[in-house]
Write a protein that holds these residues in place. Structure first.
Motif: not given
Length: 171
Positions: A23-27
């Motif tokens: 999710v961090t990578w997605q953001i």
């Protein structure tokens, strides 16, 4: 049994850490280069499914599921033990029939149909395989609980509730 507990804790912790990274990578890819990653949302969804279903088995093992024990606390100890045995047996039957048997049928069907996920293009049978896995764990944990009740190792429900209240009052 402690090895299974420890392995389950390790797997759940690893899946959660992977989901946080995903999710961090997605953001980051959404806001920094303005080009969001195409697979992160689907991966987060499948990780959440695995965490939720495996987490249900873990919660069952730790007796952390929500339960209303008002009725069972009012029963005499002999009858309370019979109700506990019945309840655990019903949990075992549900997990065996629905999660293990039904889950295996679902996994086999999705592999036969060669159903793939949209973004990751992985066989959906791998995603659904958590259902029979978790069901098997619940069955193992149910057998362990049945044995504990039969051996008298599980305390009466109101005894454990009173000790919890006493510990919180002291702390």
């Amino acid at each position: 049994m402690k090895r299974i507990d420890r392995l389950l804790e390790l797997v759940l912790g690893s899946l959660l850490a992977l989901m946080v990274l995903d999710v961090t990578w997605q953001i980051l890819t959404r806001f920094l280069p303005m080009n969001p990653s195409s697979y992160t949302e689907e991966l987060a969804r499948y990780l959440l499914v695995w965490i939720g279903i495996l987490g249900a088995a873990y919660a069952y093992r730790k007796k952390s599921h929500l339960g209303i024990d008002l009725l069972t606390n009012a029963l005499p100890e002999g009858l309370r033990k019979k109700v506990q045995l019945l309840t655990i047996s019903l949990c075992f039957a549900f997990a065996a029939a629905t999660m293990v048997f039904g889950g295996i049928q679902l996994v086999m069907l999705t592999f036969e149909l060669n159903q793939l996920s949209a973004a990751l293009s992985i066989p959906m049978g791998f995603v659904y395989s958590v259902i029979p896995l978790s069901g098997t764990l619940i069955c193992i944990f149910s057998i362990d609980q049945l044995l504990q009740v039969l051996r008298g190792e599980i305390p009466a429900a109101h005894d454990s509730a009173e000790s919890t209240e006493m510990a919180s009052a002291q702390g």
